[in-house]
Write a protein that holds these residues in place. Sequence first.
Motif, PDB file in Angstrom:
ATOM      1  N   VAL A   1      58.767 -12.339  80.893  1.00 34.65           N
ATOM      2  CA  VAL A   1      57.532 -13.122  80.814  1.00 34.65           C
ATOM      3  C   VAL A   1      57.658 -14.171  79.722  1.00 34.65           C
ATOM      4  O   VAL A   1      58.584 -14.122  78.904  1.00 34.65           O
ATOM      5  CB  VAL A   1      56.301 -12.215  80.524  1.00 34.65           C
ATOM      6  N   SER A   2      56.733 -15.109  79.695  1.00 35.96           N
ATOM      7  CA  SER A   2      56.719 -16.095  78.612  1.00 35.96           C
ATOM      8  C   SER A   2      56.125 -15.451  77.367  1.00 35.96           C
ATOM      9  O   SER A   2      55.397 -14.458  77.443  1.00 35.96           O
ATOM     10  CB  SER A   2      55.866 -17.305  79.005  1.00 35.96           C
TER      11      SER A   2
ATOM     12  N   ARG B   1      48.039 -13.094  75.717  1.00 37.62           N
ATOM     13  CA  ARG B   1      46.982 -13.464  76.673  1.00 37.62           C
ATOM     14  C   ARG B   1      45.679 -12.715  76.452  1.00 37.62           C
ATOM     15  O   ARG B   1      44.613 -13.206  76.799  1.00 37.62           O
ATOM     16  CB  ARG B   1      47.475 -13.216  78.103  1.00 37.62           C
ATOM     17  N   ASN B   2      45.751 -11.491  75.910  1.00 43.72           N
ATOM     18  CA  ASN B   2      44.528 -10.699  75.733  1.00 43.72           C
ATOM     19  C   ASN B   2      43.944 -10.798  74.332  1.00 43.72           C
ATOM     20  O   ASN B   2      42.935 -10.157  74.040  1.00 43.72           O
ATOM     21  CB  ASN B   2      44.804  -9.224  76.056  1.00 43.72           C
ATOM     22  N   TYR B   3      44.565 -11.603  73.459  1.00 38.44           N
ATOM     23  CA  TYR B   3      44.099 -11.669  72.074  1.00 38.44           C
ATOM     24  C   TYR B   3      43.055 -12.764  71.911  1.00 38.44           C
ATOM     25  O   TYR B   3      43.243 -13.890  72.373  1.00 38.44           O
ATOM     26  CB  TYR B   3      45.265 -11.933  71.121  1.00 38.44           C
ATOM     27  N   ASP B   4      41.965 -12.428  71.245  1.00 39.89           N
ATOM     28  CA  ASP B   4      40.924 -13.394  70.897  1.00 39.89           C
ATOM     29  C   ASP B   4      40.336 -14.085  72.139  1.00 39.89           C
ATOM     30  O   ASP B   4      40.010 -15.265  72.108  1.00 39.89           O
ATOM     31  CB  ASP B   4      41.476 -14.440  69.918  1.00 39.89           C
TER      32      ASP B   4
ATOM     33  N   ASN C   1      59.881 -12.993  70.872  1.00 43.19           N
ATOM     34  CA  ASN C   1      60.522 -13.832  71.871  1.00 43.19           C
ATOM     35  C   ASN C   1      61.556 -13.033  72.665  1.00 43.19           C
ATOM     36  O   ASN C   1      61.635 -13.132  73.891  1.00 43.19           O
ATOM     37  CB  ASN C   1      61.173 -15.036  71.202  1.00 43.19           C
ATOM     38  N   ARG C   2      62.317 -12.186  71.971  1.00 40.71           N
ATOM     39  CA  ARG C   2      63.339 -11.375  72.632  1.00 40.71           C
ATOM     40  C   ARG C   2      62.686 -10.318  73.530  1.00 40.71           C
ATOM     41  O   ARG C   2      63.162 -10.043  74.626  1.00 40.71           O
ATOM     42  CB  ARG C   2      64.262 -10.716  71.593  1.00 40.71           C
TER      43      ARG C   2
ATOM     44  N   LEU D   1      52.917  -4.364  80.134  1.00 38.69           N
ATOM     45  CA  LEU D   1      53.913  -5.129  80.894  1.00 38.69           C
ATOM     46  C   LEU D   1      55.164  -4.294  81.154  1.00 38.69           C
ATOM     47  O   LEU D   1      55.735  -4.325  82.245  1.00 38.69           O
ATOM     48  CB  LEU D   1      54.277  -6.411  80.142  1.00 38.69           C
ATOM     49  N   ARG D   2      55.580  -3.559  80.164  1.00 43.02           N
ATOM     50  CA  ARG D   2      56.780  -2.722  80.319  1.00 43.02           C
ATOM     51  C   ARG D   2      56.560  -1.682  81.419  1.00 43.02           C
ATOM     52  O   ARG D   2      57.409  -1.506  82.300  1.00 43.02           O
ATOM     53  CB  ARG D   2      57.111  -2.038  78.982  1.00 43.02           C
ATOM     54  N   GLN D   3      55.406  -1.023  81.381  1.00 39.17           N
ATOM     55  CA  GLN D   3      55.126   0.007  82.377  1.00 39.17           C
ATOM     56  C   GLN D   3      54.924  -0.596  83.766  1.00 39.17           C
ATOM     57  O   GLN D   3      55.353  -0.022  84.765  1.00 39.17           O
ATOM     58  CB  GLN D   3      53.891   0.818  81.950  1.00 39.17           C
ATOM     59  N   ARG D   4      54.274  -1.758  83.815  1.00 38.32           N
ATOM     60  CA  ARG D   4      54.047  -2.401  85.108  1.00 38.32           C
ATOM     61  C   ARG D   4      55.369  -2.784  85.770  1.00 38.32           C
ATOM     62  O   ARG D   4      55.519  -2.726  86.987  1.00 38.32           O
ATOM     63  CB  ARG D   4      53.185  -3.653  84.937  1.00 38.32           C
ATOM     64  N   HIS D   5      56.353  -3.184  84.957  1.00 36.20           N
ATOM     65  CA  HIS D   5      57.663  -3.566  85.488  1.00 36.20           C
ATOM     66  C   HIS D   5      58.607  -2.378  85.635  1.00 36.20           C
ATOM     67  O   HIS D   5      59.774  -2.552  85.996  1.00 36.20           O
ATOM     68  CB  HIS D   5      58.298  -4.633  84.592  1.00 36.20           C
TER      69      HIS D   5
END
Length: 200
Positions: free
Chosen positions: A68-69, A75-78, A60-61, A22-26
Amino acid sequence: MQNGDDGKHSLERSLGATIRELRQRHGLTIAQVCEQAAISRGMLSKIENAQATAGLDVLNRIAKALGVSMATLFRNYDVPEGGAQLVRKGAGMEVVRRGTKSGHTYHLLAYDQGPRKLFEPFLITIEDAAEKFPVFEHPGTEFIHMLKGVIEYRHGQQTYTLHPGDTLTFQASVPHGPERLIKLPIQFLSIFVYPSPGEE
């Protein structure tokens, strides 16, 4: 079944990889995320590399810094592995059905569904005018979506003229089938949805 340690490490790896992605995508640097999330660069680096466990407050921070939430971080876990069946263009299994004749082909687009068939999707192509079509009757519901050509299709005592983009859905236990070929070649998707046990 994962034991506790394996599950914990798997979660850390999943979180770390998702945060980095996410960091790299943004287009954000570690420094930018750390400043927004009020954590050290070393801590974020360790989280991304699954070398440290982050508490919910820290996660959360980080999520807020990434825009993002918090749920997105997990989202990718389990996630179940999945087992979709891909049938490439032109690779559907050609099957012989009642009414199949020269210039009239059925390609089954999904198969090996287990002991009980839930549905059957066919790609039906009619390139030559046939003299007479059989009448079909079978359990369940049938869904037709026109792709090419124009056909007059009968269901019970009603006939419907179908053009590309039209759909027709009906109870398949009522006699049905092509009535008249108006414009060749004709191609449509025909999906049979079979009733569940006890509904037949």
